[in-house]
Design a protein around this motif. Structure first.
Motif, PDB file in Angstrom:
ATOM      1  N   GLN A 122       0.871  -1.144  -0.195  1.00 44.96           N
ATOM      2  CA  GLN A 122      -0.036   0.047   0.115  1.00 44.96           C
ATOM      3  C   GLN A 122       0.833   1.146   0.074  1.00 44.96           C
ATOM      4  OE1 GLN A 122      -2.898   0.476   3.160  1.00 44.96           O
ATOM      5  NE2 GLN A 122      -2.231   2.421   3.422  1.00 44.96           N
ATOM      6  N   LEU A 123       1.846   1.243   0.858  1.00 45.85           N
ATOM      7  CA  LEU A 123       2.697   2.440   1.074  1.00 45.85           C
ATOM      8  C   LEU A 123       3.875   2.518  -0.072  1.00 45.85           C
ATOM      9  CD1 LEU A 123       3.394   2.260   4.636  1.00 45.85           C
ATOM     10  CD2 LEU A 123       1.913   3.725   3.529  1.00 45.85           C
ATOM     11  N   GLY A 124       4.166   1.646  -1.247  1.00 44.47           N
ATOM     12  CA  GLY A 124       5.022   1.619  -2.103  1.00 44.47           C
ATOM     13  C   GLY A 124       6.426   1.050  -1.691  1.00 44.47           C
ATOM     14  N   MET A 140     -12.760 -15.517   6.375  1.00 39.28           N
ATOM     15  CA  MET A 140     -14.131 -14.666   6.154  1.00 39.28           C
ATOM     16  C   MET A 140     -14.427 -13.798   7.186  1.00 39.28           C
ATOM     17  SD  MET A 140     -15.596 -15.422   3.148  1.00 39.28           S
ATOM     18  CE  MET A 140     -17.262 -14.681   3.566  1.00 39.28           C
ATOM     19  N   PRO A 141     -14.221 -13.649   8.547  1.00 41.14           N
ATOM     20  CA  PRO A 141     -14.556 -12.726   9.364  1.00 41.14           C
ATOM     21  C   PRO A 141     -13.226 -11.717   9.211  1.00 41.14           C
ATOM     22  CG  PRO A 141     -14.306 -15.091  10.419  1.00 41.14           C
ATOM     23  CD  PRO A 141     -13.872 -15.025   9.135  1.00 41.14           C
ATOM     24  N   LEU A 142     -11.900 -11.980   9.023  1.00 42.77           N
ATOM     25  CA  LEU A 142     -11.031 -10.926   8.539  1.00 42.77           C
ATOM     26  C   LEU A 142     -11.596 -10.278   7.255  1.00 42.77           C
ATOM     27  CD1 LEU A 142      -8.379  -9.548   8.999  1.00 42.77           C
ATOM     28  CD2 LEU A 142      -7.314 -11.367   7.669  1.00 42.77           C
ATOM     29  N   MET A 143     -11.914 -10.823   6.384  1.00 41.73           N
ATOM     30  CA  MET A 143     -12.281  -9.982   5.022  1.00 41.73           C
ATOM     31  C   MET A 143     -13.486  -9.033   5.570  1.00 41.73           C
ATOM     32  SD  MET A 143     -10.118 -10.637   2.817  1.00 41.73           S
ATOM     33  CE  MET A 143     -11.062  -9.854   1.487  1.00 41.73           C
ATOM     34  N   LYS A 144     -14.535  -9.669   6.290  1.00 41.90           N
ATOM     35  CA  LYS A 144     -15.580  -8.750   6.851  1.00 41.90           C
ATOM     36  C   LYS A 144     -15.254  -7.712   7.640  1.00 41.90           C
ATOM     37  CE  LYS A 144     -19.956  -9.099   9.101  1.00 41.90           C
ATOM     38  NZ  LYS A 144     -20.827 -10.218  10.006  1.00 41.90           N
ATOM     39  N   PHE A 145     -13.913  -8.013   8.231  1.00 49.57           N
ATOM     40  CA  PHE A 145     -13.563  -6.725   9.074  1.00 49.57           C
ATOM     41  C   PHE A 145     -12.972  -5.478   8.449  1.00 49.57           C
ATOM     42  CE2 PHE A 145      -9.810  -4.838  11.177  1.00 49.57           C
ATOM     43  CZ  PHE A 145     -10.351  -4.191  12.100  1.00 49.57           C
ATOM     44  N   LEU A 146     -12.175  -6.118   7.431  1.00 56.91           N
ATOM     45  CA  LEU A 146     -11.462  -5.147   6.397  1.00 56.91           C
ATOM     46  C   LEU A 146     -12.398  -4.316   5.661  1.00 56.91           C
ATOM     47  CD1 LEU A 146      -8.456  -7.292   5.128  1.00 56.91           C
ATOM     48  CD2 LEU A 146      -8.502  -5.701   6.761  1.00 56.91           C
ATOM     49  N   ASN A 147     -13.278  -4.893   5.249  1.00 54.54           N
ATOM     50  CA  ASN A 147     -14.481  -4.207   4.547  1.00 54.54           C
ATOM     51  C   ASN A 147     -15.362  -3.223   5.344  1.00 54.54           C
ATOM     52  OD1 ASN A 147     -14.163  -5.340   1.816  1.00 54.54           O
ATOM     53  ND2 ASN A 147     -15.119  -7.354   2.517  1.00 54.54           N
ATOM     54  N   HIS A 148     -15.479  -3.669   6.790  1.00 56.65           N
ATOM     55  CA  HIS A 148     -15.936  -2.694   7.891  1.00 56.65           C
ATOM     56  C   HIS A 148     -15.214  -1.575   7.859  1.00 56.65           C
ATOM     57  CE1 HIS A 148     -17.890  -1.343  11.235  1.00 56.65           C
ATOM     58  NE2 HIS A 148     -16.872  -1.447  11.900  1.00 56.65           N
ATOM     59  N   SER A 149     -13.667  -1.635   7.956  1.00 54.88           N
ATOM     60  CA  SER A 149     -12.937  -0.476   8.053  1.00 54.88           C
ATOM     61  C   SER A 149     -12.920   0.337   6.820  1.00 54.88           C
ATOM     62  CB  SER A 149     -11.507  -1.117   8.029  1.00 54.88           C
ATOM     63  OG  SER A 149     -11.416  -1.922   9.447  1.00 54.88           O
ATOM     64  N   VAL A 150     -13.042  -0.258   5.603  1.00 56.67           N
ATOM     65  CA  VAL A 150     -13.453   0.633   4.653  1.00 56.67           C
ATOM     66  C   VAL A 150     -14.465   1.498   4.827  1.00 56.67           C
ATOM     67  CG1 VAL A 150     -13.815   0.738   2.124  1.00 56.67           C
ATOM     68  CG2 VAL A 150     -11.954  -0.879   2.942  1.00 56.67           C
ATOM     69  N   SER A 151     -15.546   0.843   5.011  1.00 54.22           N
ATOM     70  CA  SER A 151     -16.800   1.593   5.298  1.00 54.22           C
ATOM     71  C   SER A 151     -16.816   2.675   6.485  1.00 54.22           C
ATOM     72  CB  SER A 151     -17.961   0.417   5.388  1.00 54.22           C
ATOM     73  OG  SER A 151     -17.939  -0.107   6.832  1.00 54.22           O
ATOM     74  N   GLU A 152     -15.957   2.285   7.288  1.00 52.32           N
ATOM     75  CA  GLU A 152     -15.894   3.170   8.547  1.00 52.32           C
ATOM     76  C   GLU A 152     -14.682   4.526   8.239  1.00 52.32           C
ATOM     77  OE1 GLU A 152     -17.452   3.582  11.394  1.00 52.32           O
ATOM     78  OE2 GLU A 152     -18.911   1.987  10.142  1.00 52.32           O
ATOM     79  N   GLY A 153     -14.188   4.459   7.068  1.00 50.07           N
ATOM     80  CA  GLY A 153     -13.077   5.422   6.709  1.00 50.07           C
ATOM     81  C   GLY A 153     -11.775   4.980   7.119  1.00 50.07           C
ATOM     82  N   ILE A 155      -9.641   2.542   5.964  1.00 47.25           N
ATOM     83  CA  ILE A 155      -8.962   1.755   4.974  1.00 47.25           C
ATOM     84  C   ILE A 155      -9.420   2.353   3.424  1.00 47.25           C
ATOM     85  CG2 ILE A 155      -8.176  -0.320   3.843  1.00 47.25           C
ATOM     86  CD1 ILE A 155      -8.503  -1.769   6.497  1.00 47.25           C
ATOM     87  N   CYS A 156      -8.698   2.877   2.916  1.00 43.66           N
ATOM     88  CA  CYS A 156      -9.180   3.267   1.526  1.00 43.66           C
ATOM     89  C   CYS A 156      -9.348   1.989   0.580  1.00 43.66           C
ATOM     90  CB  CYS A 156      -8.071   4.054   0.733  1.00 43.66           C
ATOM     91  SG  CYS A 156      -8.488   4.503  -0.861  1.00 43.66           S
ATOM     92  N   GLY A 157     -10.440   1.820   0.080  1.00 47.65           N
ATOM     93  CA  GLY A 157     -11.021   0.553  -0.822  1.00 47.65           C
ATOM     94  C   GLY A 157      -9.680   0.304  -1.594  1.00 47.65           C
ATOM     95  N   SER A 158      -9.185   1.073  -2.311  1.00 45.51           N
ATOM     96  CA  SER A 158      -8.059   0.906  -3.260  1.00 45.51           C
ATOM     97  C   SER A 158      -6.986  -0.026  -2.561  1.00 45.51           C
ATOM     98  CB  SER A 158      -7.562   2.122  -4.199  1.00 45.51           C
ATOM     99  OG  SER A 158      -7.185   2.996  -3.150  1.00 45.51           O
ATOM    100  N   SER A 159      -6.580   0.320  -1.391  1.00 49.94           N
ATOM    101  CA  SER A 159      -5.604  -0.383  -0.557  1.00 49.94           C
ATOM    102  C   SER A 159      -5.623  -1.995  -0.643  1.00 49.94           C
ATOM    103  CB  SER A 159      -5.676   0.420   0.695  1.00 49.94           C
ATOM    104  OG  SER A 159      -5.203   1.510   0.874  1.00 49.94           O
TER     105      SER A 159
END
Length: 200
Positions: A122-124, A140-153, A155-159
């Motif tokens: 992500q940081l290059g 699956m729980p981890l992916m759900k959490f990461l998507n939750h972090s995206v929705s909460e602002g 994590i950037c979705g592109s990351s």
């Protein structure tokens, strides 16, 4: 891609499917003429994937700390084994030797290593894809959490574009091979290097 770093548990876990997935991943690496880089252990899923990869004829490189080696969990039959002093050195060398990263099921160490790898992408700091082998829906729980972090602002979705997930090791490797990283501005890279003390 020439070498794939595999992060995984030093335990076999509670399901036989986890070890089977480790064996299948070794087979998928062999089919694609890819080498294995891993944590140098002889036990759990680490030992399973390394033994199978060696048996199939893959190039296998292990990296382990001296402390873990002294505890006799190292795989002393490896043709290439680097013994380093710290976990930081271990992770850095594994990343340097690899062109991509896959996490089999594992515990805190596996999660630590995979999160560091994807953060560096992500940081290059490096431009390498990461993959979760989602055996028995383990991640699956981890992916759900990461998507939750995206929705909460947070994590950037592109990351997450560098993070792939699949239940099939061959499909996962093929998806990772198609990864194209976004450019990170030079000023951002320099700031990161200065923060880490690696810039000259």
């Amino acid at each position: 891609m020439k070498n794939i770093c595999v992060y995984c548990g030093s335990s076999p876990g509670n399901r036989p499917e986890y070890k089977q997935a480790a064996l299948e991943l070794a087979g998928a690496l062999h089919e694609r003429n890819l080498g294995l880089v891993y944590g140098g252990g002889s036990v759990g899923l680490m030992g399973a994937v390394a033994r199978e990869a060696l048996k199939l004829g893959c190039e296998v490189k292990g990296v382990i700390t001296r402390d873990l080696w002294v505890r006799e969990v190292g795989f002393n039959e490896l043709p290439e084994l680097e013994i380093v002093e710290t976990m930081h050195e271990r992770k850095a060398l594994m990343a340097q030797l690899s062109d991509g990263f896959i996490a089999l099921p594992g515990g805190l160490g596996t999660l630590d290593e995979m999160f560091e790898a994807i953060t560096w992408t992500q940081l290059g700091i490096h431009v390498k894809p990461c993959g979760l082998l989602n055996v028995c829906d383990y991640y699956m729980p981890l992916m759900k959490f990461l998507n939750h972090s995206v929705s909460e602002g947070f994590i950037c979705g592109s990351s997450l574009s560098a993070l792939f997930s699949d239940t099939d090791p061959g499909h996962l490797l093929d998806a990772m091979k198609s990864f194209k990283a976004c450019e990170v501005p030079d000023k951002t890279k320099l700031a990161i290097e200065l923060e880490m003390g690696s810039a000259e």
